[in-house]
Enzyme design. Structure first.
Site, PDB file in Angstrom:
ATOM      1  N   GLU B 133       0.818  -1.221   0.000  1.00 35.34           N
ATOM      2  CA  GLU B 133       0.000   0.000   0.000  1.00 35.34           C
ATOM      3  C   GLU B 133       0.847   1.264   0.000  1.00 35.34           C
ATOM      4  O   GLU B 133       0.522   2.233  -0.687  1.00 35.34           O
ATOM      5  CB  GLU B 133      -0.931  -0.012   1.228  1.00 35.34           C
ATOM      6  N   LYS B 209       5.981   4.971  -9.198  1.00 30.71           N
ATOM      7  CA  LYS B 209       4.655   4.867  -8.580  1.00 30.71           C
ATOM      8  C   LYS B 209       3.575   4.643  -9.631  1.00 30.71           C
ATOM      9  O   LYS B 209       2.646   3.854  -9.436  1.00 30.71           O
ATOM     10  CB  LYS B 209       4.352   6.126  -7.767  1.00 30.71           C
ATOM     11  N   GLY B 307       6.099  11.044   4.134  1.00 34.51           N
ATOM     12  CA  GLY B 307       6.245  11.452   5.532  1.00 34.51           C
ATOM     13  C   GLY B 307       6.153  10.230   6.426  1.00 34.51           C
ATOM     14  O   GLY B 307       5.489   9.256   6.093  1.00 34.51           O
TER      15      GLY B 307
HETATM   16  N1  LIG Z   1      10.095   8.403   3.675  1.00 38.04           N
HETATM   17  C1  LIG Z   1       8.913   8.462   3.113  1.00 38.04           C
HETATM   18  O1  LIG Z   1       8.164   9.437   3.294  1.00 38.04           O
HETATM   19  C2  LIG Z   1       8.427   7.328   2.265  1.00 38.04           C
HETATM   20  C3  LIG Z   1       7.131   7.352   1.712  1.00 38.04           C
HETATM   21  C4  LIG Z   1       6.685   6.271   0.955  1.00 38.04           C
HETATM   22  C5  LIG Z   1       7.535   5.207   0.724  1.00 38.04           C
HETATM   23  N2  LIG Z   1       8.806   5.221   1.245  1.00 38.04           N
HETATM   24  C6  LIG Z   1       9.690   4.078   0.965  1.00 38.04           C
HETATM   25  O2  LIG Z   1      10.018   3.453   2.181  1.00 38.04           O
HETATM   26  C7  LIG Z   1      11.331   2.903   2.086  1.00 38.04           C
HETATM   27  C8  LIG Z   1      12.187   3.425   3.226  1.00 38.04           C
HETATM   28  O3  LIG Z   1      12.249   4.833   3.144  1.00 38.04           O
HETATM   29  P1  LIG Z   1      12.906   5.690   4.346  1.00 38.04           P
HETATM   30  O4  LIG Z   1      12.606   7.113   4.024  1.00 38.04           O
HETATM   31  O5  LIG Z   1      12.472   5.154   5.641  1.00 38.04           O
HETATM   32  O6  LIG Z   1      14.470   5.403   4.133  1.00 38.04           O
HETATM   33  P2  LIG Z   1      15.678   5.709   5.155  1.00 38.04           P
HETATM   34  O7  LIG Z   1      15.260   6.717   6.176  1.00 38.04           O
HETATM   35  O8  LIG Z   1      16.859   5.989   4.319  1.00 38.04           O
HETATM   36  O9  LIG Z   1      15.907   4.321   5.933  1.00 38.04           O
HETATM   37  C9  LIG Z   1      16.453   3.202   5.307  1.00 38.04           C
HETATM   38  C10 LIG Z   1      16.739   2.152   6.362  1.00 38.04           C
HETATM   39  O10 LIG Z   1      17.135   0.941   5.736  1.00 38.04           O
HETATM   40  C11 LIG Z   1      18.417   0.547   6.212  1.00 38.04           C
HETATM   41  N3  LIG Z   1      19.150  -0.004   5.063  1.00 38.04           N
HETATM   42  C12 LIG Z   1      19.301   0.567   3.838  1.00 38.04           C
HETATM   43  N4  LIG Z   1      20.018  -0.241   3.043  1.00 38.04           N
HETATM   44  C13 LIG Z   1      20.355  -1.332   3.776  1.00 38.04           C
HETATM   45  C14 LIG Z   1      21.078  -2.521   3.510  1.00 38.04           C
HETATM   46  N5  LIG Z   1      21.637  -2.739   2.316  1.00 38.04           N
HETATM   47  N6  LIG Z   1      21.195  -3.430   4.505  1.00 38.04           N
HETATM   48  C15 LIG Z   1      20.633  -3.224   5.712  1.00 38.04           C
HETATM   49  N7  LIG Z   1      19.925  -2.109   6.016  1.00 38.04           N
HETATM   50  C16 LIG Z   1      19.790  -1.185   5.052  1.00 38.04           C
HETATM   51  C17 LIG Z   1      19.065   1.783   6.776  1.00 38.04           C
HETATM   52  O11 LIG Z   1      19.992   1.420   7.779  1.00 38.04           O
HETATM   53  P3  LIG Z   1      20.782   2.521   8.645  1.00 38.04           P
HETATM   54  O12 LIG Z   1      19.730   3.082   9.594  1.00 38.04           O
HETATM   55  O13 LIG Z   1      21.822   1.758   9.370  1.00 38.04           O
HETATM   56  O14 LIG Z   1      21.277   3.540   7.675  1.00 38.04           O
HETATM   57  C18 LIG Z   1      17.863   2.526   7.330  1.00 38.04           C
HETATM   58  O15 LIG Z   1      17.537   2.076   8.614  1.00 38.04           O
HETATM   59  C19 LIG Z   1      11.836   3.261   0.687  1.00 38.04           C
HETATM   60  O16 LIG Z   1      11.540   2.217  -0.200  1.00 38.04           O
HETATM   61  C20 LIG Z   1      10.994   4.479   0.337  1.00 38.04           C
HETATM   62  O17 LIG Z   1      10.826   4.645  -1.062  1.00 38.04           O
HETATM   63  C21 LIG Z   1       9.258   6.239   2.008  1.00 38.04           C
END
Ligand SMILES: NC(=O)c1ccc[n+]([C@@H]2O[C@H](COP(=O)([O-])OP(=O)(O)OC[C@H]3O[C@@H](n4cnc5c(N)ncnc54)[C@H](OP(=O)(O)O)[C@@H]3O)[C@@H](O)[C@H]2O)c1
Ligand SMILES: NC(=O)c1ccc[n+]([C@@H]2O[C@H](COP(=O)([O-])OP(=O)(O)OC[C@H]3O[C@@H](n4cnc5c(N)ncnc54)[C@H](OP(=O)(O)O)[C@@H]3O)[C@@H](O)[C@H]2O)c1
Lengths: 439, 439
Positions: B133, B209, B307
């Site tokens: 979702e 998307k 967010g």
């Molecule tokens: N942020 C938003 O508003 C949003 C909205 C919709 C969808 N999304 C999707 O949700 C997902 C996460 O987004 P986010 O904003 O939460 O990203 P983020 O803040 O960059 O967090 C990524 C997390 O994944 C871990 N990680 C990344 N690569 C890794 C690897 N190779 N091995 C182990 N751990 C790894 C990182 O570890 P560390 O903490 O150690 O760096 C971190 O905890 C993405 O697919 C994004 O497109 C995000």
């Protein structure tokens, strides 16, 4: 349950506006439905009141019946789709269908508002599905969102425009300064209002729908009788004019909001809505539901709340989902979450007296000095702070003037008490309207 | 599968913005989750890259790991929640999780756009759920609506504003005539744009998307590489000014539309939107998706597309739904409908050259008589009818003027060919912009 290669048979109760749409979709889209569900879905019986009525297109031979037993007692019918309307006999038919192990899809807001809790419990005990997407938003997919996509949220409030007839009339009144009676008869001649418009214009239809949505959102029973309900017939063209001057549109809103003490405030009434809010821009027969949750924030769903096709979209969506799930064992998965808070039915609705809201007040007064001071004193005595005052439409003939006052948020009971005192002032001819202001 | 009294264990991959929100919701709302699903849900492991990072709140002892095997090889983990991002290694982890019989929830648009079809097929063959979702609308419940409530519709089109960064920048540019570069760095300092904003401002994020949404809506693969994608960096403050004069807002839209020949038109680019359309009023970091179906008509879902909290709402909703379904046998019920039309991947995307659209064209020309006639002749030769002409911003110093032309619907290839010829005219200094007009 039917074998996986056997068709799923539908018993349709009602073949009117919505039933006709469902029957047409089942027959025209048979191949698509097969592809989307993996099953063949057949219309086996359609219950009507009058078998002699001309129907367009005519149902296939053997489908039409006036005997509910042809559906309820037929073990080959797996899904009952109820689009008759009304509480009785529809409610009893649905109880029998569920008790007989049939899945049920209904578009009936009245039956879900009056008997939803017991029907859902029955469905759960029978391990069958009871789906009702069309009952509270027509074609707007709000029921499923509350049951599924938004399930993780602690819902804070629902604010909605969920009666197409009312919204059509208010849109006309706002656009052309049409009086209520005229806008209503126009809506009737356009087919947007029924001959007896009471249910729509008095807010009863919206209260049924709010009962359904509120129960899902707050996981407790929101009985429609406990919902404070006001119609739109007191609104005059001048209210739209003054509201516009103040930067507001007037919409009939159905609102349910969780209170800090665990109760729910539930009400249907006209309200002033800031003109830059999306709800203020919902026009004509379009409807919209705003949901505010602790995680999702504010979400607005906008679409057609009624009409043959839009309602058919929701009913057919439910049918397809029932069919997709029909082979899965285990507890019926699509049932909404039962009330986990242990509230007694009706105990948890906060009375309108306890509402805190800003108000728009319209009065007719003597056109003389000192009137405002007298009124302001009474309001002040009642703990009501005035936000704005507009004096308008002085009528030299009668020596009266219109006074429009908006207040800061105040307690409803205080406002009502103060207004009763204001009405008794010698200089006040009449208190013409009180409209709550939403931000 | 765990016994009905045993807890459901979650393996969280990623503990960043979204993962942190999910971990907090799992722990803060444990009781609510129990009530809503009938099961206890526990965070068993959380995978990160850097175990030494300070995290607020600190995860319970034993939860944090940097070894994916601690999740993938643990038979006690029933649901993998992937919020790491990126195609690899996330995609491989999800394959392993599904192959190992674990349910999967992901917020990862890139992985779903690139590998969605094969991951869904794998989930189906393993009889587990794969829910996503959050991947295509953040907190807007559009994925579930396409899979469930709107399933009966033949979807005609999706038009959406699904990148919050872009919409924030465009809203700033429109409101304060801010140039693009300035609005971008403002968005960066506000935390609405990343240090490398390419994915957002070039439309790549929106194309991922749209690929997810289009595949669900049209029951066929819409590869993101096949989506015509344009960013917003060519827009100047003058475009917003001229658009407003013509009665339009400028929004970056992601559009997928079924064509009469069975192909799908899919594109991401800035567009002129009539200012009274609800899509024109989607401001700041809000997003919206408009879906048009044969039955439901036009539905608009408006909310926060990104967010921490809004995305957590979607991910947690998926988790709760997986848990509610975890005991039901039979085929996994929440999978989207597989492609029933037999299209080859990519074969069914209509090239942008074949688009029929109205256009807004901005040119810098010599400020002299006869210029418009020369341009109009070339457009006419190319079968392009002019709707309006605005001549503006004469610059006496350089002897140039800005010319803004809007056209009636024309074929994209014809417009591009004619514009190339126009650019070669001696009196034309530069063709500054071409923006498609949506109605
Ligand atoms: N942020 C938003 O508003 C949003 C909205 C919709 C969808 N999304 C999707 O949700 C997902 C996460 O987004 P986010 O904003 O939460 O990203 P983020 O803040 O960059 O967090 C990524 C997390 O994944 C871990 N990680 C990344 N690569 C890794 C690897 N190779 N091995 C182990 N751990 C790894 C990182 O570890 P560390 O903490 O150690 O760096 C971190 O905890 C993405 O697919 C994004 O497109 C995000
Ligand atoms: N219309 C909408 O836009 C809309 C939108 C959302 C929800 N709904 C709900 O959908 C339901 C149906 O609405 P509708 O507009 O389709 O109503 P309708 O046009 O009045 O059709 C009602 C149908 O039910 C049959 N019927 C009624 N009472 C019956 C009885 N006691 N025994 C047997 N048959 C009976 C009627 O038979 P005859 O044909 O013989 O008269 C008719 O076919 C209602 O619950 C309504 O609230 C409607």
């Amino acid at each position: 349950m039917p074998g996986t290669m056997e068709p799923i048979n539908i018993g349709l109760m009602g073949l009117g506006t919505v039933g006709g749409g469902v029957a047409a979709a089942l027959s025209n889209n048979a191949e698509e439905i097969q592809r989307k569900t993996g099953r063949t879905v057949c219309l086996r019986r359609a219950l009507v009141r009058d078998a002699g009525k001309t129907r367009e297109p005519a149902p296939p031979a053997g489908v039409l019946t006036t005997n509910p037993e042809d559906i309820l007692a037929d073990p080959e019918i797996h899904v009952v789709v109820e689009v008759m309307g009304g509480d009785s006999p529809a409610g009893e038919y649905l109880e029998r269908a569920l008790a007989g192990g049939k899945h049920v899809v209904t578009a009936n807001k009245e039956v879900m508002a009056r008997r939803g809790a017991s029907l859902l419990a029955l469905a759960q005990s029978q391990s069958v599905n009871l789906l009702f997407e069309a009952s509270a938003g027509g074609g707007i997919p709000i029921v499923g969102c509350l049951m599924s996509q938004l399930l993780a949220n602690d819902i804070r409030s629902i604010r909605s425009i969920i009666n197409g007839t009312t919204n059509y009339i208010l849109t006309r009144m706002a656009r052309s300064q049409t009086p209520f009676a005229e806008a209503l008869s126009e809506a009737q001649s356009q087919g947007y209002a029924e001959a007896d418009p009471t249910n729509d214009v008095e807010g009863i239809d919206a209260a049924y729908k709010l009962s359904v949505l509120g129960s899902l959102a707050f996981h407790q029973s929101i009985p429609h009788e406990a919902i404070h309900t006001e119609g739109i017939s007191r609104l005059g063209p001048e209210d739209f004019r003054y509201a516009a001057e103040l930067g507001y549109a007037i919409k009939s809103l159905a609102i349910a909001a969780a209170q800090p003490d665990g109760t729910v405030q539930a009400r249907v009434h006209p309200a002033l809505v800031p003109e830059d809010h999306l709800l203020a821009k919902v026009d004509g027969v379009y409807n919209a539901v705003e949901v505010t949750g602790d995680l999702c924030g504010q979400i607005i769903l906008h679409g057609q709340g009624a009409g043959r096709d839009a309602t058919t979209s929701a009913v057919m969506g439910d049918i397809l989902n029932v069919v997709r799930f029909i082979d899965s064992a285990g507890p019926p998965p699509l049932l909404p979450v039962p009330n986990g808070r242990g509230h007694q039915v009706g105990n948890s609705i906060r009375p309108i007296d306890e509402l805190s809201s800003a108000y728009y007040l319209r009065l007719t007064c003597a056109d003389q000095a000192g009137v405002l001071a007298q009124i302001a004193r009474l309001l002040g005595d009642g703990n009501i702070s005035i936000a704005t005052v507009i004096q308008k439409d002085t009528d030299p003939g009668s020596g009266t003037a219109q006074l429009v006052i908006t207040t800061y948020p105040s307690r409803e009971a205080d406002v009502q008490t103060a207004l009763a005192a204001v009405a008794k002032l010698g200089v006040v001819v009449s208190v013409d309207n009180l409209i709550r202001i939403e931000q």
